[in-house]
Design a protein around this motif. Structure first.
Motif, PDB file in Angstrom:
ATOM      1  N   ASP A   1       0.849  -1.204   0.000  1.00  0.00           N
ATOM      2  CA  ASP A   1       0.000   0.000   0.000  1.00  0.00           C
ATOM      3  C   ASP A   1       0.881   1.250   0.000  1.00  0.00           C
ATOM      4  O   ASP A   1       0.712   2.160  -0.805  1.00  0.00           O
ATOM      5  CB  ASP A   1      -0.887   0.010   1.243  1.00  0.00           C
ATOM      6  N   GLU A   2       1.880   1.261   0.904  1.00  0.00           N
ATOM      7  CA  GLU A   2       2.726   2.471   1.052  1.00  0.00           C
ATOM      8  C   GLU A   2       3.558   2.729  -0.201  1.00  0.00           C
ATOM      9  O   GLU A   2       3.583   3.835  -0.733  1.00  0.00           O
ATOM     10  CB  GLU A   2       3.645   2.319   2.276  1.00  0.00           C
TER      11      GLU A   2
ATOM     12  N   GLN B   1      -0.844   2.906  -9.635  1.00  0.00           N
ATOM     13  CA  GLN B   1      -2.161   2.285  -9.500  1.00  0.00           C
ATOM     14  C   GLN B   1      -2.042   0.887 -10.101  1.00  0.00           C
ATOM     15  O   GLN B   1      -1.751   0.758 -11.282  1.00  0.00           O
ATOM     16  CB  GLN B   1      -3.199   3.092 -10.311  1.00  0.00           C
TER      17      GLN B   1
ATOM     18  N   ASP C   1      -5.848  -4.571  -6.003  1.00  0.00           N
ATOM     19  CA  ASP C   1      -7.246  -4.583  -5.536  1.00  0.00           C
ATOM     20  C   ASP C   1      -7.831  -5.988  -5.665  1.00  0.00           C
ATOM     21  O   ASP C   1      -8.522  -6.473  -4.770  1.00  0.00           O
ATOM     22  CB  ASP C   1      -8.081  -3.587  -6.353  1.00  0.00           C
TER      23      ASP C   1
ATOM     24  N   LEU D   1       3.160   1.679  -3.313  1.00  0.00           N
ATOM     25  CA  LEU D   1       2.385   2.050  -4.510  1.00  0.00           C
ATOM     26  C   LEU D   1       1.876   3.480  -4.393  1.00  0.00           C
ATOM     27  O   LEU D   1       1.931   4.248  -5.359  1.00  0.00           O
ATOM     28  CB  LEU D   1       1.231   1.064  -4.736  1.00  0.00           C
ATOM     29  N   SER D   2       1.439   3.871  -3.186  1.00  0.00           N
ATOM     30  CA  SER D   2       0.930   5.254  -3.084  1.00  0.00           C
ATOM     31  C   SER D   2       2.081   6.241  -3.182  1.00  0.00           C
ATOM     32  O   SER D   2       1.986   7.255  -3.874  1.00  0.00           O
ATOM     33  CB  SER D   2       0.125   5.453  -1.795  1.00  0.00           C
ATOM     34  N   GLN D   3       3.241   5.929  -2.548  1.00  0.00           N
ATOM     35  CA  GLN D   3       4.373   6.881  -2.632  1.00  0.00           C
ATOM     36  C   GLN D   3       4.960   6.950  -4.041  1.00  0.00           C
ATOM     37  O   GLN D   3       5.414   7.998  -4.486  1.00  0.00           O
ATOM     38  CB  GLN D   3       5.458   6.477  -1.621  1.00  0.00           C
TER      39      GLN D   3
ATOM     40  N   GLY E   1       3.090   6.516  -6.574  1.00  0.00           N
ATOM     41  CA  GLY E   1       1.987   6.964  -7.430  1.00  0.00           C
ATOM     42  C   GLY E   1       1.598   5.910  -8.451  1.00  0.00           C
ATOM     43  O   GLY E   1       1.217   6.200  -9.578  1.00  0.00           O
TER      44      GLY E   1
END
Ligand code: SDX
Length: 429
Positions: free
Chosen positions: A325-326, A334, A339, A328-330, A332
């Motif tokens: 999660d961290e 998707q 999911d 991929l979000s840092q 950026g």
């Protein structure tokens, strides 16, 4: 008073000594079983059999505990580095700062590989699986360092073999990737850290300076720490078994790489992504794949689910899921398969079939999602697992050698034909 167990067989009784571990594990010592009773044990897959006493890694499958030399992986992934954890596993203690800096400079000194190894690499077709390339290049070290063939040499010489393979494996791994994508190999840059150097050899190009992404380096460092050792798993047991015949460290590690390649073992991380992509291509029909995993007539299994030891949760998967999660979000990024993976986990963990069999996500279920986010292609995932597991294999081989363990040679129960007389060809119909 020493505990023992009583075995009654035919009209005789035998006392089996009980062995206790430092974390309360208890085992029956059957060292003398055959000599005293004529009996052997039968345990397909060694599900109930301990082959050794080891001080390297402790794991508790019910409580989801994993510790390297006593240190919980949660602390090591938070505070340590892969190189420091490698030192801890192999030499048994956390290094002082001078020990660590000496270790780092020794590792840097051996990252280059003999130029003739490029000729071996060139001999592979570009579609060769990188795990086959890796195990071959590792085994080729026996040719470039023939003195490594003798595992009974002085410790300083054995330690030099250990430093060489720790240093050269990232180079081999990155070169296996370059071979596959048809790009020129990149040489190590000893100014970089272990993981940064690997990423630079993987993704660097002679046409431009490689920009180190510290987030990617830290994510990779954590992943390699989480894969570094796992007591007597299939590939580690292979390394120990091959090493027990006094085969060299390099041939033992090469054998371990091939065992890890299996999709039921380290090859699962590649199989997970292939499975998630199939579900995505199939319109995301998760229930269909859950049903297939439960159908005994269907060979399909939920890859990345289940574990021989963890019957509650795999602590590595908990850390990797959060890291995914961290990262991929840092970064950026998707990734729709993340999911799908989460939805699959959610549905499976509520399904009686998985609950009853205590099947939970294991280390391989989420790791591939991070590798993808770092730009590492699917067929390189198990190579990444091997890179992480290398210090564990070395530590276990070293412990087996230091304990002068006997050559591994399991027994069997024969169930074939009784004695027969040879029939000449002319008489066979
Ligand atoms: C690794 O040992 C280690 O420590 C390994 C490892 C390490 O760090 O070195 O942790 C790394 O290898 C992790 C595991 C990666 N493999 C996979 O994700 C492949 C999918 N999982 C499995 O095939 C399986 O769960 C194993 C191989 C991991 C464990 O197999 P076991 O312990 O031999 O258990 P089993 O095959 O006897 O299964 C028990 C039951 C069976 O059903 P029943 O016969 O009782 O009806 O559970 C079922 C199996 O069919 N089952 C699964 C399943 N895993 C087990 N059903 C569907 N999907 C699955 N993934």
């Amino acid at each position: 008073m020493k505990k023992s167990a009583l075995l009654k067989y035919d009209d005789r009784e035998y006392s089996l000594p009980v062995v206790g571990g430092s974390e309360g594990e208890v085992g029956l010592d059957i060292t003398r079983l055959r000599a005293d009773t004529g009996l052997v044990t039968v345990d397909s897959g060694y599900k109930n059999t301990s082959g050794t006493l080891s001080a390297i890694t402790f794991l508790d499958g019910e409580k989801g505990i994993l510790r390297y030399r006593g240190y919980p992986i949660e602390e090591l992934t938070k505070h340590s580095t892969f190189l420091e954890v490698s030192y801890l596993l192999i030499y048994g203690t956390l290094p002082t700062s001078s020990e660590l800096s000496r270790f780092q400079s020794e590792i840097s000194r051996h990252t280059l590989v003999h130029e003739d190894i490029k000729k071996i690499l060139d001999g592979f077709p570009s579609n060769a699986h990188p795990m086959g390339v890796l195990s071959s290049l590792v085994c080729s070290l026996t040719a470039f360092y023939p003195e490594s063939l003798d595992p009974n040499r002085a410790w300083e010489k054995v330690n030099l073999s250990i430093l060489r393979i720790l240093s050269k494996m990232p180079t081999f791994a990155a070169w296996a990737y370059k071979k596959e994508v048809g790009l020129p190999v990149m040489y190590p840059d000893n100014k970089l850290s272990y993981c940064a150097n690997f990423l630079s050899m993987m993704f660097g190009l002679p046409t431009e300076a490689y920009q180190v992404n510290e987030l990617a380096v830290r994510a990779l460092d954590k992943l390699l720490i989480l894969h570094a050792d796992h007591e007597q798993n299939c590939s580690t047991s292979t390394v120990r078994l091959v090493g027990s015949a006094q085969a060299s460290l390099y041939s033992s590690i090469s054998a371990g790489i091939n065992a890890l390649w299996g999709p039921l073992h380290g090859g699962a991380n590649q199989a997970v992504i292939n499975m998630l992509e199939s579900i995505q291509a199939d319109g995301g029909d998760i229930q269909k794949y859950i049903a297939r995993a439960k159908d005994k007539k269907d060979h399909f299994r939920l890859m990345g689910f289940g574990h021989r030891v963890y019957k509650n949760f795999d602590p590595r998967s908990v850390i990797i899921r959060k890291e995914a999660d961290e990262v991929l979000s840092q970064l950026g990024v998707q990734d729709p398969v993340l999911d799908i993976a989460k939805k699959l986990e959610e549905i499976a963990l509520k399904d009686e079939y998985f609950i009853k069999r205590k099947l939970y996500p294991n280390v391989d279920f989420y790791s591939g999602i991070i590798y993808r986010a770092l730009g590492i292609p699917t067929e390189m995932f198990t190579v990444m697992f091997a890179l992480g597991r290398l210090p564990g294999w070395i530590a276990q081989w070293k412990e087996m050698r230091e304990n002068a363990e006997p050559i591994g040679r399991p027994r069997q129960i024969y169930c074939g034909d009784p004695k027969k007389t040879y029939l000449p060809l002319s008489k066979r119909t």
